[in-house]
Design a protein around this motif. Structure first.
Motif, PDB file in Angstrom:
ATOM      1  N   ALA A  32       0.840  -1.195   0.000  1.00  0.00           N
ATOM      2  CA  ALA A  32       0.000   0.000   0.000  1.00  0.00           C
ATOM      3  C   ALA A  32       0.876   1.246   0.000  1.00  0.00           C
ATOM      4  O   ALA A  32       1.882   1.311   0.700  1.00  0.00           O
ATOM      5  CB  ALA A  32      -0.922   0.006   1.220  1.00  0.00           C
ATOM      6  N   GLY A  88       0.062   3.074  -7.082  1.00  0.00           N
ATOM      7  CA  GLY A  88      -0.502   2.910  -5.745  1.00  0.00           C
ATOM      8  C   GLY A  88      -1.371   4.095  -5.392  1.00  0.00           C
ATOM      9  O   GLY A  88      -1.681   4.948  -6.231  1.00  0.00           O
ATOM     10  N   GLN A 139      -0.786   8.416   0.094  1.00  0.00           N
ATOM     11  CA  GLN A 139      -1.276   8.489   1.466  1.00  0.00           C
ATOM     12  C   GLN A 139      -1.585   9.939   1.816  1.00  0.00           C
ATOM     13  O   GLN A 139      -0.742  10.814   1.724  1.00  0.00           O
ATOM     14  CB  GLN A 139      -0.208   7.949   2.434  1.00  0.00           C
TER      15      GLN A 139
END
Length: 244
Positions: free
Chosen positions: A66, A152, A155
């Motif tokens: 992740a 990905g 974040q």
């Protein structure tokens, strides 16, 4: 005569050895060293670019985590014996210039129908800017390629929730801004005579002042004294007896 035969045999042996060495040399020779560069250099490629992105977790052989982007590079054709050095540059501060680099020690080898591949994992959101390599062999146009990516998720930190207030609080008497009588800052209601408070029972009688109270006390004492004097005189009279 024997000496001539020995010389002839030696010459034949040397010729045979030279012929064998000449035949073996191409097999021992290594491919030439070349330095292919990245075809996509300077194009500011994101892993999420639709031209390259295969989707999260779809890059074969890559254990994608992740928050990671996977980048797969290929040296096309079957003319490459080995990939000896690689240096890939990414832009991490969005100024369109490579500022962070990874080398072969950071990458992972794979092959595709004999073609050499190397893949790298980076934090999500980096932009590809440059690439150079050293190989034994040759590739068309002396260029290697970004073949595909697996993007990905960047974040991001969620903002803190803003506390909501429901309804309105009624202010207490002390917070209403109007002072309450009898409390600090309050005001007293004057009685009818201007003194503090009213008369007993809420009537309108005037208060007794200090001078009036003193006069009443003196008068009372005088009356009591007069009464005592009259009683004394009467007792004296009752004791007198008359004689003829």
């Amino acid at each position: 005569m024997p000496q001539r035969r020995s010389v002839a045999r030696a010459a034949v042996t040397a010729s045979a050895a030279a012929a064998c060495l000449a035949l073996a040399t191409p097999a021992w020779a290594s491919a030439a060293v070349t330095n292919p560069t990245l075809r996509q250099a300077g194009k500011h490629v994101l892993a999420s670019n639709a031209e390259f992105d295969q989707g999260f977790g779809n890059c074969a052989g890559a254990d994608q985590q992740a928050g990671q982007d996977i980048w797969v590079f290929i040296w096309p054709g079957n003319g490459v014996e080995s990939v000896d050095a690689v240096k890939i540059g990414w832009d991490t501060d969005n100024d369109k210039t490579a500022d962070t680099f990874k080398t072969l020690a950071d990458g992972h080898f794979t092959t595709d129908n004999g073609a050499k591949k190397v893949w790298f994992a980076t934090p999500a959101g980096w932009q590809l800017e440059s690439g150079e390599s050293t190989i034994h062999g040759q590739v068309p146009q002396n260029l290697f390629n970004l073949t595909h990516t697996c993007s990905g998720t960047t974040q991001t930190q969620s903002p803190s929730p803003t506390p909501s207030t429901t309804g309105s609080e009624s202010p207490s008497p002390s917070d209403s801004g109007t002072p309450t009588p009898g409390q600090p800052g309050g005001t007293e209601t004057p009685g009818p005579s201007g003194s503090v408070g009213g008369g007993a029972g809420g009537g309108g009688s005037l208060p007794i002042t200090g001078v009036a109270a003193t006069s009443i006390a003196v008068t009372g004492i005088a009356l009591i004294g007069g009464g005592i004097a009259l009683m004394t005189l009467r007792r004296r009279r009752d004791r007198i007896t008359f004689t003829s």
